[in-house]
Design an enzyme around this catalytic site. Structure first.
Site, mmCIF file in Angstrom:
data_model
loop_
_atom_site.group_PDB
_atom_site.id
_atom_site.type_symbol
_atom_site.label_atom_id
_atom_site.label_comp_id
_atom_site.label_asym_id
_atom_site.label_seq_id
_atom_site.Cartn_x
_atom_site.Cartn_y
_atom_site.Cartn_z
ATOM 1 N N HIS A 27 -3.451 4.096 -2.694
ATOM 2 C CA HIS A 27 -4.420 3.155 -2.128
ATOM 3 C C HIS A 27 -5.176 3.800 -0.962
ATOM 4 O O HIS A 27 -6.386 3.638 -0.821
ATOM 5 C CB HIS A 27 -3.721 1.908 -1.593
ATOM 6 C CG HIS A 27 -2.998 1.086 -2.627
ATOM 7 N ND1 HIS A 27 -1.634 0.943 -2.641
ATOM 8 C CD2 HIS A 27 -3.459 0.366 -3.680
ATOM 9 C CE1 HIS A 27 -1.282 0.148 -3.645
ATOM 10 N NE2 HIS A 27 -2.366 -0.208 -4.301
ATOM 11 N N LEU B 116 0.814 -1.221 0.000
ATOM 12 C CA LEU B 116 0.000 0.000 0.000
ATOM 13 C C LEU B 116 0.846 1.268 0.000
ATOM 14 O O LEU B 116 1.864 1.366 0.676
ATOM 15 C CB LEU B 116 -0.919 0.007 1.231
ATOM 16 C CG LEU B 116 -1.880 -1.180 1.350
ATOM 17 C CD1 LEU B 116 -2.784 -0.998 2.586
ATOM 18 C CD2 LEU B 116 -2.734 -1.351 0.097
ATOM 19 N N HIS B 117 0.377 2.254 -0.787
ATOM 20 C CA HIS B 117 0.975 3.580 -0.804
ATOM 21 C C HIS B 117 -0.159 4.597 -0.685
ATOM 22 O O HIS B 117 -1.328 4.209 -0.526
ATOM 23 C CB HIS B 117 1.806 3.781 -2.076
ATOM 24 C CG HIS B 117 1.075 3.414 -3.340
ATOM 25 N ND1 HIS B 117 -0.008 4.116 -3.816
ATOM 26 C CD2 HIS B 117 1.257 2.390 -4.219
ATOM 27 C CE1 HIS B 117 -0.445 3.564 -4.929
ATOM 28 N NE2 HIS B 117 0.297 2.508 -5.195
HETATM 29 P P1 AMP Z 1 -3.148 -2.206 -7.239
HETATM 30 O O1 AMP Z 1 -2.800 -2.600 -5.831
HETATM 31 O O2 AMP Z 1 -1.984 -1.727 -8.035
HETATM 32 O O3 AMP Z 1 -3.947 -3.287 -7.934
HETATM 33 O O4 AMP Z 1 -4.134 -0.956 -7.136
HETATM 34 C C1 AMP Z 1 -5.309 -1.033 -6.391
HETATM 35 C C2 AMP Z 1 -6.152 0.160 -6.699
HETATM 36 O O5 AMP Z 1 -5.450 1.358 -6.355
HETATM 37 C C3 AMP Z 1 -6.511 0.286 -8.194
HETATM 38 O O6 AMP Z 1 -7.854 0.713 -8.327
HETATM 39 C C4 AMP Z 1 -5.542 1.328 -8.672
HETATM 40 O O7 AMP Z 1 -5.991 2.032 -9.801
HETATM 41 C C5 AMP Z 1 -5.449 2.226 -7.465
HETATM 42 N N1 AMP Z 1 -4.214 3.007 -7.506
HETATM 43 C C6 AMP Z 1 -2.969 2.544 -7.745
HETATM 44 N N2 AMP Z 1 -2.081 3.567 -7.772
HETATM 45 C C7 AMP Z 1 -2.794 4.699 -7.568
HETATM 46 C C8 AMP Z 1 -2.456 6.075 -7.498
HETATM 47 N N3 AMP Z 1 -1.206 6.508 -7.657
HETATM 48 N N4 AMP Z 1 -3.445 6.970 -7.264
HETATM 49 C C9 AMP Z 1 -4.721 6.552 -7.100
HETATM 50 N N5 AMP Z 1 -5.113 5.257 -7.156
HETATM 51 C C10 AMP Z 1 -4.155 4.340 -7.389
#
Ligand code: AMP
Length: 285
Positions: free
Chosen positions: A37, A33-34
């Site tokens: 998320h 998580l960042h």
């Molecule tokens: P992931 O863990 O990469 O599958 O991402 C989970 C959710 O977080 C997805 O809906 C992504 O589009 C969203 N997400 C990832 N990076 C960002 C970001 N920098 N800003 C906003 N939402 C994000």
């Protein structure tokens, strides 16, 4: 904050919330998580009474030569971050629970998955649509949050719920960025120092394209050239695609409509990290 592993328990928990009249929000993630998320969790909390974050590195959306095994899995740290962000439930099923030995059912959203990321990652969106529909069935949320960062994913999920008559509402969150404009991503951790120093170029190039559109340019080739000319100034990125597409069809356009998705994907030359980013011209998705 509760940590739930079993899909049956998750379903039961969500049903209990619903029977009390509470609205349930789901934030699907692969963990590591960042702040991107966490921003989804913050939006979810404003739209629902109970916030569920799923953490699952979904094997079916990774190609055979992709980074499924290397993908970071700092589960305890993720749980601490989710709890700090006032998440109510982390749902983290095991791979065997999601895909037992006799698993045979997949969701394939056609046409809009063939271009952009779908072209270089065959099967990726089939894996995404499948796991997301499974999470919708298990958690049965009123609303689910997705980031614009993965814009084609948003278009695919929206198409899927509409085509399959799922009642969940899909909400889209803006892209959270580092100070130099680099879109936050769990994969940024793979970047070398030199690559990280150059990675802000991606957003700078998209901003230049958007500026061109805002000045009235509608010729897609001209806007793409502006973006390419900035990106080609760095040695640390090799382009996978620069596309301007219609947000309904995900087909490239000659004349830029409103809204249009301006999307880029590239790979860094040292660590071979795949980075994606986008801006929306003339509206939202
Ligand atoms: P992931 O863990 O990469 O599958 O991402 C989970 C959710 O977080 C997805 O809906 C992504 O589009 C969203 N997400 C990832 N990076 C960002 C970001 N920098 N800003 C906003 N939402 C994000």
């Amino acid at each position: 904050m509760e940590i739930i592993i079993s899909p049956e328990r998750m379903y039961e928990f969500s049903e209990q919330c619903r029977s009390r009249g509470q609205r349930v929000a789901l934030v699907p993630t692969m963990g590591a998580l960042h702040r991107g998320h966490i921003s989804l969790l913050d939006i979810a909390r404003r739209q629902a009474d109970v916030t569920v974050m799923s953490i699952f590195v979904n094997p079916t959306q990774f190609g055979p030569r992709e980074d499924f095994n290397e993908y970071p899995r700092p589960f305890e740290e993720d749980c601490r971050k989710a709890e700090m962000a006032l998440c109510d439930v982390v749902f983290a099923p095991t791979r065997e629970m999601m895909y037992p030995d006799n698993y045979n059912t997949f969701v394939s959203v056609e046409n809009i998955t063939e271009r952009l990321c779908g072209a270089s990652r065959p099967g990726h969106f089939r894996g995404v649509a499948t796991v997301v529909l499974k999470f919708f069935n298990i958690v049965n949320p009123h609303v689910a949050l997705f980031g614009q960062k993965d814009a084609q994913q948003v278009l695919v999920i929206k198409r899927m719920v509409e085509d399959l008559n799922h009642p969940v509402k899909i909400a889209v969150a803006p892209i959270i960025r580092e100070n130099d404009g680099l879109a936050m991503s769990s994969r940024n951790a793979y970047l070398t120092k030199e690559e990280r120093a150059e990675a802000g170029t991606i957003k700078r190039s998209l901003d230049q394209g958007l500026k061109c559109y805002e000045k009235g340019e509608r010729n897609a080739a001209v806007i793409k050239n502006e973006i390419t000319s900035i990106l080609s100034r760095t040695d640390f990125l090799s382009m996978e695609y620069i596309e301007i597409v219609d947000t309904r069809t995900v087909r490239p356009v000659d004349t830029v409509p409103s809204p249009a998705l301006i999307a880029v994907a590239c790979r860094t030359t040292q660590s071979k990290t795949r980075l994606i980013d986008n801006v929306i011209a003339g509206g939202s998705i």
